[in-house]
Enzyme design. Structure first.
Site, PDB file in Angstrom:
ATOM      1  N   ALA A 281       0.786  -1.237   0.000  1.00 52.86           N
ATOM      2  CA  ALA A 281       0.000   0.000   0.000  1.00 52.86           C
ATOM      3  C   ALA A 281       0.817   1.285   0.000  1.00 52.86           C
ATOM      4  O   ALA A 281       0.467   2.244  -0.695  1.00 52.86           O
ATOM      5  CB  ALA A 281      -0.949  -0.003   1.191  1.00 52.86           C
ATOM      6  N   ALA A 282       1.853   1.365   0.821  1.00 49.12           N
ATOM      7  CA  ALA A 282       2.576   2.636   0.967  1.00 49.12           C
ATOM      8  C   ALA A 282       3.267   3.028  -0.344  1.00 49.12           C
ATOM      9  O   ALA A 282       3.672   2.152  -1.118  1.00 49.12           O
ATOM     10  CB  ALA A 282       3.604   2.518   2.083  1.00 49.12           C
ATOM     11  N   PRO A 283       3.371   4.330  -0.615  1.00 48.31           N
ATOM     12  CA  PRO A 283       3.015   5.473   0.234  1.00 48.31           C
ATOM     13  C   PRO A 283       1.530   5.823   0.222  1.00 48.31           C
ATOM     14  O   PRO A 283       1.110   6.721   0.947  1.00 48.31           O
ATOM     15  CB  PRO A 283       3.827   6.619  -0.363  1.00 48.31           C
ATOM     16  CG  PRO A 283       3.954   6.268  -1.799  1.00 48.31           C
ATOM     17  CD  PRO A 283       4.067   4.770  -1.849  1.00 48.31           C
ATOM     18  N   GLY A 284       0.730   5.151  -0.621  1.00 53.73           N
ATOM     19  CA  GLY A 284      -0.714   5.274  -0.469  1.00 53.73           C
ATOM     20  C   GLY A 284      -1.471   5.963  -1.579  1.00 53.73           C
ATOM     21  O   GLY A 284      -2.677   6.185  -1.444  1.00 53.73           O
ATOM     22  N   LYS A 286      -2.380   4.858  -4.596  1.00 56.48           N
ATOM     23  CA  LYS A 286      -3.403   3.962  -5.145  1.00 56.48           C
ATOM     24  C   LYS A 286      -4.445   3.619  -4.087  1.00 56.48           C
ATOM     25  O   LYS A 286      -5.631   3.481  -4.386  1.00 56.48           O
ATOM     26  CB  LYS A 286      -2.739   2.707  -5.712  1.00 56.48           C
ATOM     27  CG  LYS A 286      -1.766   2.989  -6.849  1.00 56.48           C
ATOM     28  CD  LYS A 286      -1.061   1.721  -7.302  1.00 56.48           C
ATOM     29  CE  LYS A 286      -0.003   2.026  -8.336  1.00 56.48           C
ATOM     30  NZ  LYS A 286       1.108   2.858  -7.790  1.00 56.48           N
ATOM     31  N   ASP A 327       3.262  -8.899   6.669  1.00 54.21           N
ATOM     32  CA  ASP A 327       3.808  -9.476   5.441  1.00 54.21           C
ATOM     33  C   ASP A 327       2.625  -9.948   4.598  1.00 54.21           C
ATOM     34  O   ASP A 327       1.747 -10.661   5.092  1.00 54.21           O
ATOM     35  CB  ASP A 327       4.707 -10.660   5.807  1.00 54.21           C
ATOM     36  CG  ASP A 327       5.394 -11.276   4.600  1.00 54.21           C
ATOM     37  OD1 ASP A 327       4.842 -11.205   3.485  1.00 54.21           O
ATOM     38  OD2 ASP A 327       6.483 -11.847   4.778  1.00 54.21           O
ATOM     39  N   ASP A 343       0.335  -3.910  -6.562  1.00 55.88           N
ATOM     40  CA  ASP A 343       1.340  -3.107  -7.271  1.00 55.88           C
ATOM     41  C   ASP A 343       2.682  -3.550  -6.707  1.00 55.88           C
ATOM     42  O   ASP A 343       3.138  -3.049  -5.681  1.00 55.88           O
ATOM     43  CB  ASP A 343       1.096  -1.616  -7.048  1.00 55.88           C
ATOM     44  CG  ASP A 343       2.041  -0.763  -7.874  1.00 55.88           C
ATOM     45  OD1 ASP A 343       2.103  -0.968  -9.096  1.00 55.88           O
ATOM     46  OD2 ASP A 343       2.720   0.105  -7.294  1.00 55.88           O
ATOM     47  N   CYS A 396       6.003  -0.870 -12.074  1.00 56.60           N
ATOM     48  CA  CYS A 396       6.590   0.204 -12.875  1.00 56.60           C
ATOM     49  C   CYS A 396       7.859  -0.255 -13.583  1.00 56.60           C
ATOM     50  O   CYS A 396       8.848   0.476 -13.664  1.00 56.60           O
ATOM     51  CB  CYS A 396       6.859   1.438 -12.021  1.00 56.60           C
ATOM     52  SG  CYS A 396       7.874   1.121 -10.558  1.00 56.60           S
TER      53      CYS A 396
END
Length: 468
Positions: A281-284, A286, A327, A343, A396
């Site tokens: 999730a981070a940095p958030g 999406k 995790d 992602d 990416c």
């Protein structure tokens, strides 16, 4: 197949001007010249990135970064960062330019001397720094290093010649690919020679600042004098100052997110009221998209520090999500989910406009290892969704091993999965980014520039899968 990157012949250039550049190779006297410490730090960190494969982001972190870098003033840190990013973006061409100034190659093992010359050449050829000051400081830098002291006169001569012949040098080295041979070869194999050349040149263009807005993008385009992008993102014109000073920041109306990075979350379609997990999730950015779209979001992140940063961002944005520090391989929701966004951590070769060190800190072996990790993550993600649920897999990287090939292999081994093709008609302005099988593949060479706004976007891959 790779682009010919032969270095220019020795001494191919004629001086464009007879204007004399002062000789700076004399013995040291007096206090250190202004800017010396900044260049010494830049040379040291360039060596760490190229020779030791250390990430630039970590070294330039204002809290946990390199101690010498942190001791610089804000202005000197900005200059050191600009020198480093420019040196890495143009490294093969800078090396070719330096080589063309020499009668014979630098001594084997003279890496410290190499970095001094590269740092100086980057300033002379690509940055708005007075050339005489660059030469003066580089010579003093050589004189203060026992390894380089005997080469001080050579440093002076090479850099003075670069100053005199700048335009000819730039023209001559423009034929040298600005990316490493291994990377160009993989691009050429995947996309063809011409497309590989376009991507290599595109990574030289500094990145844009794109914003994802909560609502009414047209109004924010007008208010921020921006450009509306095909995804609904708002691209800012070039400006000086902090993004946090712009209208809407404090009110949490938008967040910074490259236009390509905003695509994966949109591929779920209407998710109002659905339970969606963002597994990395981070940095958030999406995660915020999912929450703003009305989903019940579970944000999974292993790093406590990164999760704390996500929480701070959500507080500013006025959004909510269930935060889980765990995790992802251990994450198991109480009941199966409607969707999962993965992602995944990758080689980041699509982000070289922002992170040019990636091409020098990573190699083919890293791509293979990361692809294997991503495949393992994706297999786990599939188990978390209910039948009919969606998995959006993205990263990416520009390498098919981390994208198209990975998904194709998973579909071949798991007959309980199917691809949900993206319809290019739903993405006007980005139709070329949708592949024949309906997967997203952006490259830095896409999204043409318009008046007042640069083009380009990060390289991203995204695929939508459904559990049968």
């Amino acid at each position: 197949m790779v682009l010919n990157q032969e270095k220019p012949a020795k001494k191919p250039f004629k001086a464009h001007s007879k204007k004399r550049v002062p000789d700076s190779s004399s013995e040291l006297a007096g206090p250190p010249k202004a800017g010396l410490e900044t260049r010494m730090v830049a040379s040291k960190l360039l060596s760490a990135a190229i020779d030791k494969k250390i990430s630039l982001d970590g070294m330039l972190d204002p809290v946990h970064g390199n101690p010498a870098y942190k001791q610089l003033s804000d202005a000197d840190r900005a200059l050191a960062r600009a020198i480093l990013v420019t040196s890495l973006r143009h490294l093969p061409r800078l090396e070719a330019a330096i080589s063309a100034m020499l009668d014979s190659p630098l001594p084997e093992g003279a890496r410290a001397l190499h970095h001094v010359l590269v740092v100086a050449a980057a300033q002379i050829l690509h940055l708005d720094v007075p050339s005489h000051a660059v030469v003066d400081v580089a010579v003093e830098q050589a004189n203060r290093d026992p390894r380089n002291r005997r080469f001080a006169k050579l440093v002076n001569a090479v850099l003075r010649r670069l100053v005199r012949e700048k335009e000819a040098v730039l023209e001559q080295t423009a034929s040298v690919s600005p990316v490493p041979e291994w990377f160009f070869g993989r691009l050429a194999d995947a996309y063809g020679i011409e497309a590989a050349r376009e991507m290599a040149e595109a990574q030289l263009v500094p990145p844009t600042i794109d914003l994802t807005v909560k609502s009414d993008p047209e109004a924010w385009v007008e208010r921020l004098q921006g450009r509306l992008l095909p995804t609904g993102s708002v691209r800012l014109p070039a400006f000086e100052g902090a993004v946090s000073s712009l209208p809407g920041y404090e009110d949490g109306e938008w967040w910074v997110q490259d236009v390509a990075a905003s695509i994966p979350a949109k591929l779920f379609g209407d998710i109002r009221g659905k339970r969606i997990a963002d597994l990395c999730a981070a940095p958030g950015g999406k995660t915020a998209q999912l929450a703003a779209a009305g989903a019940e979001v579970i944000a999974v992140e292993l790093s406590a520090n990164r999760l704390a940063r996500l929480k701070e961002n959500f507080t500013r944005l006025g959004l909510s999500a269930h935060l889980v520090q765990e995790d992802l391989f251990q994450f198991a929701p109480d009941e199966l989910l409607d969707g999962v966004l993965l992602d995944a951590p990758c080689s980041s070769t699509g982000t070289t406009r922002r992170h040019p060190d990636v091409l020098w800190t990573k190699g083919p072996g890293d791509i293979a290892k990361l692809a294997a990790l991503q495949a393992k993550m994706l297999r786990h993600a599939v188990k978390l969704v209910k039948p009919g649920g969606l998995i959006v897999f993205s990263n990416c990287s520009l390498d098919p091993l981390e994208g198209e090939q990975l998904v194709a292999n998973l579909l071949a081994e798991d007959k309980g999965l199917e691809r949900v093709p993206v319809d290019p008609k739903d993405w006007p302005g980005l139709e070329e980014a949708v592949s024949a099988v309906g997967e997203f593949r952006t490259t830095p060479a896409m999204l043409p520039a318009t008046e007042g706004f640069p083009g380009g976007l990060d390289g991203f891959f995204a695929s939508v899968l459904r559990r049968r």
